[in-house]
Write a protein that holds these residues in place. Structure first.
Motif, mmCIF file in Angstrom:
data_model
loop_
_atom_site.group_PDB
_atom_site.id
_atom_site.type_symbol
_atom_site.label_atom_id
_atom_site.label_comp_id
_atom_site.label_asym_id
_atom_site.label_seq_id
_atom_site.Cartn_x
_atom_site.Cartn_y
_atom_site.Cartn_z
ATOM 1 N N ILE A 1 -10.341 22.217 7.646
ATOM 2 C CA ILE A 1 -8.895 22.083 7.490
ATOM 3 C C ILE A 1 -8.526 21.607 6.077
ATOM 4 N N LEU A 2 -9.030 20.466 5.671
ATOM 5 C CA LEU A 2 -8.711 19.908 4.361
ATOM 6 C C LEU A 2 -9.927 19.186 3.788
ATOM 7 N N SER A 3 -9.854 18.901 2.497
ATOM 8 C CA SER A 3 -10.835 18.044 1.842
ATOM 9 C C SER A 3 -10.076 16.962 1.087
ATOM 10 N N GLN A 4 -10.754 15.848 0.821
ATOM 11 C CA GLN A 4 -10.110 14.730 0.138
ATOM 12 C C GLN A 4 -11.112 14.102 -0.822
ATOM 13 N N THR A 5 -10.707 13.947 -2.056
ATOM 14 C CA THR A 5 -11.580 13.396 -3.098
ATOM 15 C C THR A 5 -11.221 11.949 -3.364
ATOM 16 N N VAL A 6 -12.256 11.097 -3.486
ATOM 17 C CA VAL A 6 -12.063 9.657 -3.640
ATOM 18 C C VAL A 6 -12.967 9.126 -4.755
ATOM 19 N N GLY A 7 -12.458 8.183 -5.514
ATOM 20 C CA GLY A 7 -13.261 7.536 -6.553
ATOM 21 C C GLY A 7 -12.431 6.526 -7.315
ATOM 22 N N VAL B 1 -13.616 17.877 -8.714
ATOM 23 C CA VAL B 1 -14.291 17.745 -7.420
ATOM 24 C C VAL B 1 -15.767 17.410 -7.592
ATOM 25 N N SER B 2 -16.408 18.016 -8.572
ATOM 26 C CA SER B 2 -17.846 17.779 -8.793
ATOM 27 C C SER B 2 -18.114 16.562 -9.665
ATOM 28 N N VAL B 3 -17.055 15.938 -10.201
ATOM 29 C CA VAL B 3 -17.191 14.741 -11.039
ATOM 30 C C VAL B 3 -16.994 13.470 -10.223
ATOM 31 N N ALA B 4 -16.005 13.483 -9.348
ATOM 32 C CA ALA B 4 -15.699 12.306 -8.525
ATOM 33 C C ALA B 4 -16.903 11.960 -7.649
ATOM 34 N N PRO B 5 -17.107 10.680 -7.349
ATOM 35 C CA PRO B 5 -18.318 10.278 -6.620
ATOM 36 C C PRO B 5 -18.365 10.714 -5.164
ATOM 37 N N LEU B 6 -17.194 11.012 -4.582
ATOM 38 C CA LEU B 6 -17.189 11.206 -3.135
ATOM 39 C C LEU B 6 -16.115 12.222 -2.741
ATOM 40 N N ALA C 1 0.834 -1.207 0.000
ATOM 41 C CA ALA C 1 0.000 0.000 0.000
ATOM 42 C C ALA C 1 0.868 1.255 0.000
ATOM 43 N N LEU C 2 1.934 1.250 0.790
ATOM 44 C CA LEU C 2 2.841 2.397 0.812
ATOM 45 C C LEU C 2 3.521 2.591 -0.540
ATOM 46 N N LYS C 3 3.875 1.495 -1.175
ATOM 47 C CA LYS C 3 4.491 1.570 -2.502
ATOM 48 C C LYS C 3 3.534 2.164 -3.523
ATOM 49 N N ASN C 4 2.250 1.834 -3.404
ATOM 50 C CA ASN C 4 1.245 2.274 -4.375
ATOM 51 C C ASN C 4 0.615 3.617 -4.029
ATOM 52 N N ARG C 5 0.877 4.140 -2.850
ATOM 53 C CA ARG C 5 0.234 5.387 -2.427
ATOM 54 C C ARG C 5 0.623 6.540 -3.345
ATOM 55 N N ALA C 6 -0.394 7.259 -3.852
ATOM 56 C CA ALA C 6 -0.150 8.370 -4.771
ATOM 57 C C ALA C 6 -1.397 9.235 -4.866
ATOM 58 N N SER C 7 -1.210 10.479 -5.293
ATOM 59 C CA SER C 7 -2.340 11.354 -5.585
ATOM 60 C C SER C 7 -2.742 11.191 -7.044
ATOM 61 N N ASN C 8 -4.051 11.175 -7.274
ATOM 62 C CA ASN C 8 -4.579 11.027 -8.627
ATOM 63 C C ASN C 8 -5.768 11.978 -8.774
ATOM 64 N N ARG C 9 -5.722 12.836 -9.772
ATOM 65 C CA ARG C 9 -6.780 13.824 -9.982
ATOM 66 C C ARG C 9 -7.691 13.481 -11.152
ATOM 67 N N ASN C 10 -7.571 12.279 -11.661
ATOM 68 C CA ASN C 10 -8.405 11.841 -12.786
ATOM 69 C C ASN C 10 -9.403 10.793 -12.291
ATOM 70 N N PHE C 11 -10.669 11.196 -12.213
ATOM 71 C CA PHE C 11 -11.685 10.357 -11.586
ATOM 72 C C PHE C 11 -12.765 9.940 -12.569
ATOM 73 N N ASP C 12 -13.181 8.684 -12.419
ATOM 74 C CA ASP C 12 -14.382 8.189 -13.087
ATOM 75 C C ASP C 12 -15.598 8.645 -12.278
ATOM 76 N N THR C 13 -16.767 8.583 -12.896
ATOM 77 C CA THR C 13 -17.999 8.972 -12.197
ATOM 78 C C THR C 13 -18.650 7.805 -11.464
ATOM 79 N N LEU C 14 -18.122 6.607 -11.610
ATOM 80 C CA LEU C 14 -18.703 5.408 -11.003
ATOM 81 C C LEU C 14 -18.708 5.512 -9.479
ATOM 82 N N SER C 15 -19.838 5.192 -8.868
ATOM 83 C CA SER C 15 -19.962 5.279 -7.415
ATOM 84 C C SER C 15 -19.252 4.132 -6.711
ATOM 85 N N LEU C 16 -18.811 4.380 -5.490
ATOM 86 C CA LEU C 16 -18.245 3.328 -4.664
ATOM 87 C C LEU C 16 -19.381 2.477 -4.094
#
Length: 212
Positions: free
Chosen positions: A202-208, A127-132, A40-55
């Motif tokens: 403080i912060l926001s975090q986008t997930v998808g 931000v408005s495209v990602a599901p969460l 998981a640490l090896k794969n940890r990264a920021s990604n700003r390209n999100f699909d619209t598919l819900s979790l």
């Protein structure tokens, strides 16, 4: 076979949308899954390209528990450390259906707003495209035993970093896209959430899912 499939769809739909006074009881988190920590640490990264598919509802359950869930029921302590055990954070979850507060004690999402307010969580287009989107709000009224405001900000910022990193590691384990962000129109979001003066975004975090 068809009837069994329809029963599954009914149960799944009920689990994801069934509400009682605006609350959604999440399934128990799956604490046995995932990849090894070093992977998981090896794969940890920021990604700003999100699909619209819900979790899935199970992924949301696992995500929130990883972020700030209770891992020691006897004491109520969380998966993320907290300076002086303040537990000062509230996590707000934004999706296309509304805005929710995560209640770790009951592992429940409590709806506070109906409608799609994802765009309030940041100024970037994705931000408005990602599901969460998750928004981390610190209640400075809980920061007792310290008078110095700069020290309070330092401690609570560190606490937020622990939560955000938990989310990063869960997403790395699950193959999800994620990015933490500070570019937020805080006054606008503060007003939407009807926060008190001592509650600070403080912060926001986008997930998808990552966009193919």
């Amino acid at each position: 076979m068809k009837s069994m499939f329809m029963v599954f769809l009914f149960l799944f739909a009920g689990l994801t949308t069934g509400q009682d006074n605006g609350a959604i009881k999440l399934p128990e988190p799956d604490t046995k899954g995932g990849v090894p920590l070093m992977t998981a640490l090896k794969n940890r990264a920021s990604n700003r390209n999100f699909d619209t598919l819900s979790l899935s509802v199970q992924q949301v359950s696992n995500l929130l528990w990883a972020a700030y869930g209770i891992n020691r029921p006897e004491s109520g302590k969380r998966t993320a450390p907290s300076a002086m055990n303040w537990r000062e954070y509230t996590i707000y979850l934004f999706n296309k259906n509304g805005v929710y507060i995560y209640d770790a004690q009951s592992h429940t999402l409590k709806k506070i707003l109906e409608g799609d307010y994802r765009s309030y969580c940041g100024v970037q287009d994705f931000v408005s495209v990602a599901p969460l989107n998750l928004v981390y709000v610190s209640d400075f009224s809980k920061l007792s035993r310290i008078e110095d405001e700069e020290m309070k900000t330092m401690f609570t910022s560190a606490d937020c970093g622990f939560i955000a990193q938990n989310v990063y590691l869960y997403c790395a384990s699950e193959g999800l896209a994620v990015v933490v962000r500070g570019m937020i129109e805080r006054d606008k979001l503060h007003s939407l959430l009807k926060l008190k003066p001592e509650q600070k975004i403080i912060l926001s975090q986008t997930v998808g899912y990552p966009k193919k």
